[in-house]
Scaffold this active site. Structure first.
Site, PDB file in Angstrom:
ATOM      1  N   SER A 217       3.729 -13.290  -1.070  1.00  0.00           N
ATOM      2  CA  SER A 217       4.871 -13.318  -0.171  1.00  0.00           C
ATOM      3  C   SER A 217       4.435 -13.926   1.156  1.00  0.00           C
ATOM      4  O   SER A 217       3.258 -13.833   1.532  1.00  0.00           O
ATOM      5  CB  SER A 217       5.394 -11.893   0.058  1.00  0.00           C
ATOM      6  OG  SER A 217       6.342 -11.863   1.105  1.00  0.00           O
TER       7      SER A 217
ATOM      8  N   TYR B  93       4.227  -2.940   2.090  1.00  0.00           N
ATOM      9  CA  TYR B  93       4.490  -4.135   1.281  1.00  0.00           C
ATOM     10  C   TYR B  93       3.652  -5.306   1.784  1.00  0.00           C
ATOM     11  O   TYR B  93       2.993  -6.004   0.995  1.00  0.00           O
ATOM     12  CB  TYR B  93       5.974  -4.478   1.325  1.00  0.00           C
ATOM     13  CG  TYR B  93       6.341  -5.700   0.521  1.00  0.00           C
ATOM     14  CD1 TYR B  93       6.469  -5.629  -0.868  1.00  0.00           C
ATOM     15  CD2 TYR B  93       6.564  -6.929   1.139  1.00  0.00           C
ATOM     16  CE1 TYR B  93       6.792  -6.747  -1.610  1.00  0.00           C
ATOM     17  CE2 TYR B  93       6.889  -8.050   0.403  1.00  0.00           C
ATOM     18  CZ  TYR B  93       7.007  -7.959  -0.967  1.00  0.00           C
ATOM     19  OH  TYR B  93       7.331  -9.077  -1.700  1.00  0.00           O
TER      20      TYR B  93
END
Length: 263
Positions: free
Chosen positions: A134, A147
């Site tokens: 990501s 995350y």
């Protein structure tokens, strides 16, 4: 001996994993689609324009699940795509142990363990490891702390394995999409506007990912401002501290966050 590439995709039942599978089927690959839910995997299979695809219902965070996956690979694998991931959003102070363990285990520990288990098959084929990370694995975002940490770890794992396997004929690609329109979007939908997020469709992410994979790229980032911000983050992180920190303190962001975490 068949020259068709064998590709394994985790988290293939929905979202980016499904889009990666559909794109791979169009390219004529032999697919092994992994996920925890039989119904969603069957839906993905029905969307793939190939008969050379099969599903493995397995939890990649469990040794038993990884054993099932290894059995399906049967000793040879060209491309492993570690895509399965989960997301929880909120203040770290409000995150329970279960949230932290779920994200860390799924997003980081499972890809490391599955890669380890499938290394013999990848060595045999001189294959490629693909880790779906990501942009948050470079730009650590407030309210996405765990995350982001898991994706930072996945990026580090990718770099380490690329160096560890140098000379073995195994390539490693790290793919870093920005926020994507999938089922996980609901977890942070209220934050999209105040935090000025740009979202891609899963199809766009999959197309860019496959382009990078087949070109053997070391890493891949989306086109647009995020790619520029990643460069700024790596060179001048204090500038990103100020910009993103201001977003995090903005009353509109904090109000949106409350909406995001309401039960």
């Amino acid at each position: 001996m068949s020259t068709t590439k064998k590709v394994l995709i985790t988290g293939a039942g929905t979202g980016i994993g499904r889009a990666l599978a559909i794109e791979a089927a169009q390219k004529g690959f032999d697919l092994i689609l992994v996920g925890r839910t039989s119904n969603t995997l069957e839906e993905t299979l029905s969307m793939c324009s190939t008969s050379a695809a099969r599903r493995v219902v397995a939890d990649v965070t469990q040794a038993e699940g990884r054993a099932l996956i290894a059995d399906a690979v049967d000793g040879s694998l060209d491309i492993l795509i570690n895509n399965a991931g989960v997301l929880s959003v909120g203040h770290l102070a409000d995150m329970g142990d279960a949230d932290l363990e779920r994200m860390t285990n799924t997003n980081l520990v499972a890809p490391m363990a599955l890669t380890r288990d499938l290394l013999p098959a990848l060595r045999r084929s001189k294959g490629r490891i693909v880790n779906i990370g990501s942009v948050f694995g470079d730009i650590a975002y407030p309210f996405f702390a765990c995350y982001s940490a898991s994706k930072f770890g996945l990026r580090g794992f990718s770099d380490a394995m690329r160096r560890e396997l140098s000379g073995a004929g195994i390539g490693v690609s790290y793919i870093a999409p920005r926020a994507t329109r999938t089922a996980s979007e609901s977890a942070f939908a209220a934050l999209i506007e105040p935090m000025e997020m740009t979202l891609d469709t899963a199809d766009v992410v999959a197309a860019q990912a496959w382009d990078a994979i087949l070109k053997g790229k070391r890493e891949s980032f989306p086109k647009g401002k995020e790619r520029f911000f990643v460069k700024v983050q790596r060179l001048f992180p204090s500038l990103v501290d100020k910009s993103v920190g201001a977003q995090a303190r903005d009353p509109k962001t904090l109000a949106a966050l409350k909406l995001s975490i309401q039960p």
